[in-house]
Design an enzyme around this catalytic site. Structure first.
Site, short mmCIF file in Angstrom:
data_model
loop_
_atom_site.label_atom_id
_atom_site.label_comp_id
_atom_site.label_asym_id
_atom_site.label_seq_id
_atom_site.Cartn_x
_atom_site.Cartn_y
_atom_site.Cartn_z
N ASN A 33 0.84 -1.19 0.00
CA ASN A 33 0.00 0.00 0.00
C ASN A 33 0.88 1.25 0.00
O ASN A 33 2.11 1.15 -0.02
CB ASN A 33 -0.96 -0.03 1.19
CG ASN A 33 -0.21 -0.03 2.51
OD1 ASN A 33 0.48 0.90 2.84
ND2 ASN A 33 -0.33 -1.13 3.25
N GLY A 48 1.26 1.20 16.99
CA GLY A 48 1.06 0.55 15.69
C GLY A 48 0.83 1.61 14.62
O GLY A 48 -0.31 1.99 14.36
N ASP A 60 -4.24 -6.29 5.64
CA ASP A 60 -5.20 -7.12 6.37
C ASP A 60 -5.26 -8.54 5.81
O ASP A 60 -5.67 -9.46 6.49
CB ASP A 60 -6.59 -6.48 6.31
CG ASP A 60 -6.66 -5.21 7.15
OD1 ASP A 60 -6.02 -5.18 8.21
OD2 ASP A 60 -7.32 -4.24 6.73
N PRO A 95 -2.73 -11.76 10.69
CA PRO A 95 -2.95 -11.46 12.12
C PRO A 95 -3.10 -9.97 12.32
O PRO A 95 -2.50 -9.18 11.59
CB PRO A 95 -1.67 -11.97 12.79
CG PRO A 95 -0.66 -12.10 11.71
CD PRO A 95 -1.40 -12.31 10.43
N ILE A 149 -1.93 -7.27 14.44
CA ILE A 149 -0.84 -7.12 15.41
C ILE A 149 -1.28 -6.27 16.61
O ILE A 149 -1.07 -6.63 17.77
CB ILE A 149 0.40 -6.50 14.73
CG1 ILE A 149 0.80 -7.34 13.52
CG2 ILE A 149 1.56 -6.37 15.72
CD1 ILE A 149 1.79 -6.66 12.59
N PHE A 168 -3.40 3.48 15.01
CA PHE A 168 -3.78 4.49 14.03
C PHE A 168 -5.01 3.99 13.30
O PHE A 168 -5.22 2.78 13.16
CB PHE A 168 -2.64 4.73 13.03
CG PHE A 168 -1.63 5.72 13.55
CD1 PHE A 168 -0.74 5.35 14.55
CD2 PHE A 168 -1.57 7.01 13.05
CE1 PHE A 168 0.19 6.25 15.06
CE2 PHE A 168 -0.64 7.91 13.54
CZ PHE A 168 0.24 7.54 14.54
N LYS A 181 -12.65 1.09 16.31
CA LYS A 181 -11.36 0.38 16.42
C LYS A 181 -10.84 0.42 17.86
O LYS A 181 -10.30 -0.56 18.37
CB LYS A 181 -10.32 0.99 15.48
CG LYS A 181 -10.50 0.45 14.06
CD LYS A 181 -9.58 1.07 13.05
CE LYS A 181 -10.16 0.73 11.68
NZ LYS A 181 -9.50 1.41 10.58
N LYS A 241 -10.61 -3.26 19.27
CA LYS A 241 -9.28 -3.84 19.47
C LYS A 241 -8.81 -3.70 20.91
O LYS A 241 -7.79 -4.26 21.30
CB LYS A 241 -8.26 -3.17 18.55
CG LYS A 241 -8.57 -3.33 17.05
CD LYS A 241 -7.36 -3.00 16.19
CE LYS A 241 -7.74 -2.90 14.72
NZ LYS A 241 -6.59 -3.03 13.83
N1 CTP Z 1 -3.08 -3.08 12.43
C1 CTP Z 1 -2.29 -4.13 12.83
N2 CTP Z 1 -2.35 -5.32 12.18
C2 CTP Z 1 -3.22 -5.50 11.15
C3 CTP Z 1 -4.01 -4.42 10.73
C4 CTP Z 1 -3.92 -3.23 11.39
O1 CTP Z 1 -1.51 -3.98 13.77
N3 CTP Z 1 -3.26 -6.67 10.55
C5 CTP Z 1 -3.02 -1.81 13.17
C6 CTP Z 1 -2.44 -0.66 12.40
O2 CTP Z 1 -1.04 -0.53 12.61
C7 CTP Z 1 -3.20 0.52 12.96
C8 CTP Z 1 -4.53 -0.05 13.33
O3 CTP Z 1 -4.33 -1.46 13.45
O4 CTP Z 1 -2.62 0.99 14.17
C9 CTP Z 1 -5.65 0.21 12.39
O5 CTP Z 1 -5.38 -0.27 11.13
P1 CTP Z 1 -6.46 -0.17 9.95
O6 CTP Z 1 -5.96 -0.91 8.78
O7 CTP Z 1 -6.82 1.27 9.74
O8 CTP Z 1 -7.67 -0.87 10.59
P2 CTP Z 1 -8.20 -2.31 10.47
O9 CTP Z 1 -8.34 -2.81 11.85
O10 CTP Z 1 -7.37 -3.12 9.58
O11 CTP Z 1 -9.65 -2.08 9.90
P3 CTP Z 1 -10.16 -1.76 8.41
O12 CTP Z 1 -9.06 -2.14 7.46
O13 CTP Z 1 -11.37 -2.58 8.30
O14 CTP Z 1 -10.43 -0.28 8.39
#
Ligand code: CTP
Length: 400
Positions: free
Chosen positions: A208, A271, A277, A303, A305, A321, A335, A339
């Site tokens: 990304n 994070g 994802d 996963p 994280i 974030f 979130k 989380k």
């Molecule tokens: N994050 C993570 N591990 C993942 C996905 C996200 O640690 N597999 C953490 C990111 O570093 C960030 C936060 O989760 O701090 C939010 O990430 P974001 O991608 O915006 O949210 P998602 O939980 O993945 O939700 P969505 O993609 O549905 O918006």
């Protein structure tokens, strides 16, 4: 946490190069040691013309030199909390700027991940020469710290900029560096940054547009407050900030493993990475050939994280974030709760000039009690502000 004298236990490698001001270095060693620092000297051939190893040893420094006395370069590079070069000649600055490693001191500077602090000493015309100006600018841009030079009467009889700062000023500079900005001293912080890359075949994969700038700025700001920072970074060309221990990873799974290595020791987790994802279910060992008109790739969940860290039995303070294109606050609050993290930093994506890949960001801070929107600002400034918020919350949570 804050009241520790700022030089106490600090490990200083003092590089001495060939300037008349080298005769002042035993006084610098004495001051650093009386503040509680340990000092190892790297005496260059030029430096040894102005001060003796015996004089330095007499005030308690271990001395290494190009003749092979003292600790080898890699050990010195790892041992140092800072490398201070005083006096630093114009020639030394030129070699540092060029990345030379042609003697013990320049090799230590190239090999160390500790900050390098330079106290120049030279004739004023040499200091003002465009070559030295360019070297100075290049070193500043790379994060090298400078103390001085001062102005005044010089050994050559001329007057102007180029005098080495006095030992007391250099010691005070280090005290400031470690003193005021030390609210997080002793705290282990793990920060993720950048995008992950999920391979499809040996040549291709999914990623990304995250640049990593926000996470890197946060890692630097945490280190500035004295935290021990581990930066777990996806692929990027950004340089590791000074005093930050960086682990490079590629995929989300590697990132998770690198983070969880600190599961029992980290007290703060940020994070900031844009973690994929999903990843392709199968990674082809061979490059995929174009055959059919369409290609279907099955993705499986990666996963999460941040959620895993927040669910640990003894979780650190967790900051996540949320990058969103719409309903920023509602998604971010979901979130926070979903989380189980302590603080969410929400930022819009798709707005011109802020967010992904940009130098500026616009964020909204969300915790269980309130929502606060900040005006847009450079990421480095936002990082410093976030670190202040984190410090306030850690203090609030600390057992009294
Ligand atoms: N994050 C993570 N591990 C993942 C996905 C996200 O640690 N597999 C953490 C990111 O570093 C960030 C936060 O989760 O701090 C939010 O990430 P974001 O991608 O915006 O949210 P998602 O939980 O993945 O939700 P969505 O993609 O549905 O918006």
């Amino acid at each position: 946490m804050q009241d520790m004298p700022s030089l106490q236990g600090r490990r200083v490698v003092l590089g001495i190069t060939g300037g008349i001001a080298a005769y002042k270095t035993p006084e610098l060693v004495r001051r650093l040691r009386s503040g509680g620092a340990e000092v190892r000297v790297v005496l260059s051939r030029g430096g040894a013309r102005f001060v003796t190893a015996e004089a330095l040893a007499a005030v308690g420094a271990d001395v290494a030199d190009d003749a092979g006395h003292g600790m080898p370069h890699i050990d010195l590079a790892r041992w140092a909390d800072i490398v201070v070069i005083a006096p630093a000649t114009a020639h030394l600055m030129a070699r540092l700027a060029a990345g030379a490693a042609d003697d013990l001191l320049t090799t230590v500077c190239l090999a160390t991940e500790a900050p390098v602090c330079v106290a120049p000493a030279m004739n004023r015309a040499m200091w003002q020469n465009p070559a030295t100006r360019a070297n100075h600018a290049a070193l500043l841009a790379r994060g090298v710290l400078f103390v001085g030079p001062g102005e005044g009467l010089q050994a050559c009889g001329e007057s102007g900029p180029g005098r080495m700062s006095e030992p007391a000023e250099i010691a005070a500079f280090l005290e400031r560096l470690w003193g005021e900005a030390g609210a997080l001293r002793g705290l282990l912080a793990v920060v993720t940054a950048g995008a992950t890359y999920e391979a499809l075949d040996p040549a291709r994969g999914f990623t990304n547009r995250s640049s990593g700038k926000m996470g890197y700025a946060l890692a630097a700001a945490l280190a500035d407050e004295g935290a021990s920072v581990v930066l777990v970074s996806g692929p990027t060309t950004l340089a590791a900030p000074p005093r930050v221990q960086r682990t490079m990873v590629i995929s989300a799974i590697e990132m998770r493993d690198a983070v969880l290595a600190y599961r029992d020791t980290m007290r703060l987790f940020v994070g900031a990475a844009a973690v994929a994802d999903y990843r392709p279910e199968a990674v082809s060992p061979r490059k995929l050939k174009k055959e059919a008109d369409t290609l279907t790739v099955t993705f499986v969940r990666n996963p999460d994280i941040l959620a895993e860290v927040a669910r640990l039995a003894h979780p650190p303070f967790t900051v996540g974030f949320a990058a969103e294109t719409e309903d920023l606050e509602a998604h971010a609050r979901a979130k926070l709760e979903g989380k189980g993290v302590d603080l969410i930093v929400a930022n819009p994506i798709g707005e011109a000039g802020v967010g992904f890949g940009e130098d500026r960001n616009r964020v909204i801070l969300i915790d269980k009690d309130r929502t606060v929107a900040w005006a847009d600002a450079p990421k480095t400034e936002i990082a410093r502000g976030l670190v202040r918020e984190i410090i306030t919350r850690l203090r609030r949570n600390a057992p009294s």
